[in-house]
Motif scaffolding. Structure first.
Motif, PDB file in Angstrom:
ATOM      1  N   UNK A  94       0.824  -1.203   0.000  1.00  0.00           N
ATOM      2  CA  UNK A  94       0.000   0.000   0.000  1.00  0.00           C
ATOM      3  C   UNK A  94       0.862   1.259   0.000  1.00  0.00           C
ATOM      4  N   UNK A  95       1.981   1.208   0.688  1.00  0.00           N
ATOM      5  CA  UNK A  95       2.898   2.357   0.687  1.00  0.00           C
ATOM      6  C   UNK A  95       3.524   2.537  -0.695  1.00  0.00           C
ATOM      7  N   UNK A  96       3.976   1.431  -1.287  1.00  0.00           N
ATOM      8  CA  UNK A  96       4.678   1.499  -2.572  1.00  0.00           C
ATOM      9  C   UNK A  96       3.747   1.852  -3.726  1.00  0.00           C
ATOM     10  N   UNK A  97       2.541   1.291  -3.721  1.00  0.00           N
ATOM     11  CA  UNK A  97       1.622   1.513  -4.842  1.00  0.00           C
ATOM     12  C   UNK A  97       0.819   2.795  -4.688  1.00  0.00           C
ATOM     13  N   UNK A  98       0.725   3.287  -3.454  1.00  0.00           N
ATOM     14  CA  UNK A  98       0.112   4.584  -3.152  1.00  0.00           C
ATOM     15  C   UNK A  98      -1.269   4.799  -3.772  1.00  0.00           C
ATOM     16  N   UNK A  99      -2.223   3.880  -3.559  1.00  0.00           N
ATOM     17  CA  UNK A  99      -3.585   4.179  -4.003  1.00  0.00           C
ATOM     18  C   UNK A  99      -4.154   5.322  -3.163  1.00  0.00           C
ATOM     19  N   UNK A 100      -4.958   6.169  -3.759  1.00  0.00           N
ATOM     20  CA  UNK A 100      -5.472   7.320  -3.024  1.00  0.00           C
ATOM     21  C   UNK A 100      -6.666   6.949  -2.145  1.00  0.00           C
ATOM     22  N   UNK A 101      -7.548   6.100  -2.666  1.00  0.00           N
ATOM     23  CA  UNK A 101      -8.769   5.791  -1.937  1.00  0.00           C
ATOM     24  C   UNK A 101      -8.995   4.278  -1.911  1.00  0.00           C
ATOM     25  N   UNK A 106     -13.858  -6.139   6.004  1.00  0.00           N
ATOM     26  CA  UNK A 106     -13.323  -6.861   7.143  1.00  0.00           C
ATOM     27  C   UNK A 106     -13.668  -6.192   8.451  1.00  0.00           C
ATOM     28  N   UNK A 107     -13.156  -6.760   9.524  1.00  0.00           N
ATOM     29  CA  UNK A 107     -13.448  -6.248  10.863  1.00  0.00           C
ATOM     30  C   UNK A 107     -12.745  -4.921  11.106  1.00  0.00           C
ATOM     31  N   UNK A 108     -13.360  -4.084  11.933  1.00  0.00           N
ATOM     32  CA  UNK A 108     -12.780  -2.776  12.236  1.00  0.00           C
ATOM     33  C   UNK A 108     -11.439  -2.889  12.946  1.00  0.00           C
ATOM     34  N   UNK A 109     -11.272  -3.935  13.783  1.00  0.00           N
ATOM     35  CA  UNK A 109      -9.994  -4.057  14.493  1.00  0.00           C
ATOM     36  C   UNK A 109      -8.851  -4.391  13.540  1.00  0.00           C
ATOM     37  N   UNK A 110      -9.154  -5.025  12.409  1.00  0.00           N
ATOM     38  CA  UNK A 110      -8.123  -5.237  11.396  1.00  0.00           C
ATOM     39  C   UNK A 110      -7.789  -3.933  10.680  1.00  0.00           C
ATOM     40  N   UNK A 111      -8.813  -3.153  10.352  1.00  0.00           N
ATOM     41  CA  UNK A 111      -8.596  -1.884   9.658  1.00  0.00           C
ATOM     42  C   UNK A 111      -7.692  -0.962  10.465  1.00  0.00           C
ATOM     43  N   UNK A 112      -7.783  -1.039  11.779  1.00  0.00           N
ATOM     44  CA  UNK A 112      -6.993  -0.146  12.636  1.00  0.00           C
ATOM     45  C   UNK A 112      -5.497  -0.276  12.397  1.00  0.00           C
ATOM     46  N   UNK A 113      -5.058  -1.409  11.841  1.00  0.00           N
ATOM     47  CA  UNK A 113      -3.627  -1.618  11.599  1.00  0.00           C
ATOM     48  C   UNK A 113      -3.163  -1.008  10.269  1.00  0.00           C
ATOM     49  N   UNK A 114      -4.063  -0.320   9.576  1.00  0.00           N
ATOM     50  CA  UNK A 114      -3.714   0.282   8.280  1.00  0.00           C
ATOM     51  C   UNK A 114      -4.013   1.775   8.221  1.00  0.00           C
ATOM     52  N   UNK A 115      -4.649   2.311   9.230  1.00  0.00           N
ATOM     53  CA  UNK A 115      -5.087   3.700   9.166  1.00  0.00           C
ATOM     54  C   UNK A 115      -3.941   4.698   9.297  1.00  0.00           C
ATOM     55  N   UNK A 116      -2.748   4.245   9.677  1.00  0.00           N
ATOM     56  CA  UNK A 116      -1.600   5.146   9.748  1.00  0.00           C
ATOM     57  C   UNK A 116      -0.912   5.326   8.401  1.00  0.00           C
ATOM     58  N   UNK A 117      -1.362   4.583   7.387  1.00  0.00           N
ATOM     59  CA  UNK A 117      -0.726   4.643   6.071  1.00  0.00           C
ATOM     60  C   UNK A 117      -1.235   5.845   5.269  1.00  0.00           C
ATOM     61  N   UNK A 118      -0.456   6.288   4.262  1.00  0.00           N
ATOM     62  CA  UNK A 118      -0.855   7.456   3.465  1.00  0.00           C
ATOM     63  C   UNK A 118      -1.927   7.137   2.425  1.00  0.00           C
ATOM     64  N   UNK A 119      -3.036   6.563   2.880  1.00  0.00           N
ATOM     65  CA  UNK A 119      -4.177   6.275   2.010  1.00  0.00           C
ATOM     66  C   UNK A 119      -5.442   6.743   2.718  1.00  0.00           C
ATOM     67  N   UNK A 120      -6.492   6.934   1.957  1.00  0.00           N
ATOM     68  CA  UNK A 120      -7.788   7.339   2.508  1.00  0.00           C
ATOM     69  C   UNK A 120      -8.762   6.182   2.373  1.00  0.00           C
ATOM     70  N   UNK A 121      -9.365   5.784   3.484  1.00  0.00           N
ATOM     71  CA  UNK A 121     -10.371   4.731   3.433  1.00  0.00           C
ATOM     72  C   UNK A 121     -11.729   5.377   3.204  1.00  0.00           C
TER      73      UNK A 121
END
Length: 286
Positions: A94-101, A106-121
């Motif tokens: 996700x960092x290398x490919x840099x998708x914007x959105x 999946x479960x919210x607790x899994x999503x929490x491990x990706x919200x620090x990345x430079x992408x917008x959910x």
């Protein structure tokens, strides 16, 4: 196909290897508790034989979270030197490919491990990529429940990034669906799935780099042993990497083999899928 011995303990073959890439879910634990004997087996390999152990898991969470979860379950860090997860390689992608959105499934607790990345959910109608970490609720859902959603997502031709390639995993005494089952369905419906965990190369590349780092040297491929219980992931991945593999036979394939299976039963099960192993062991014990 060469005979596959059914061994009684890891100590019978461990001295042939300087490093181990060991699966977690199904080998170390069953989703609820540690496997009996596994802590002793890997700890003695490290402390008595000087071997190095990198855990390699298709969990969609980063390695630090895996370490915390293992400790909570009663599996100490004496078992391993480092950890590599599917979540680690997916985060880097996700960092290398840099998708914007990104639209998350999946479960919210899994999503929490990706919200620090430079992408917008975002919502599905604005997304450029799907990130799937799990089913929303694997206790009550099956993959077919997602067919209507996938029909809508496929209209936008969104690629499907799967953070956990496992199709099923043990949860106590039963099997539950994982994100890999959704990736299969999405592909069957004509979509593009991106899978970076086992059995694919990116997770092995990272795991071997970590193994060499903790060993302080380049470990020859024939001195690395993969340990796993899943044929479509652990065994297939190790075979593709030309690594020797120890098949833990009473993992997710326990029902197929039966408690009192033989070496011939193991050979047939693996052979029917075009796979092989250096040896098999019912559970990872010393």
């Amino acid at each position: 196909m060469s005979p596959i011995p059914l061994i009684n303990g890891f100590s019978e073959i461990c001295e042939a290897y300087d490093g181990v890439l060991c699966d977690v879910w199904g080998v170390l634990h069953n989703g609820q508790r540690p496997r009996r004997g596994v802590v002793e087996a890997l700890t003695r390999y490290r402390e008595e034989k000087g071997g190095k152990v990198v855990l390699i898991t298709n969990a969609p969470r980063p390695d630090t979270h895996i370490a915390e979860h293992l400790a909570e379950m009663g599996i100490p860090d004496s078992v391993y030197d480092d950890i590599t997860s599917s979540g680690d390689v997916v985060r880097q992608h996700l960092i290398d490919s840099a998708p914007k959105k990104v639209f998350h499934i999946g479960r919210d607790d899994n999503l929490a491990h990706y919200t620090d990345l430079p992408v917008t959910f975002t919502e599905q109608d604005e997304a450029e990529l799907i990130l799937c970490t799990s089913l929303y609720d694997r206790r009550v859902e099956e993959p077919e429940h997602y067919r209507p959603l996938f029909e809508e997502l496929l209209k936008s031709e969104l690629p499907f990034l799967c953070a956990n390639p496992d199709v099923v995993a043990e949860q106590g005494d039963k099997l539950v669906w994982c994100a890999g089952a959704l990736a299969q369905l999405y592909s069957q419906m004509g979509g593009t799935s991106i899978i970076m965990g086992k059995p694919y190369a990116p997770i092995y590349d990272l795991a071997k780099r970590k193994l060499n780092a903790v060993a302080g040297k380049q470990i020859a491929p024939d001195r690395i042993l993969a340990i796993g219980d899943g044929m479509p992931t652990d065994i297939k991945g190790a075979n593709a990497q030309n690594l020797d593999v120890l098949f833990v036979s009473l993992g997710i394939h326990a029902e197929e083999l039966g408690e009192e299976h033989s070496a011939d039963d193991v050979m047939k099960l693996l052979g029917d899928s075009g796979l092989t192993a250096k040896a098999a062991i019912p559970r990872l014990v010393w």
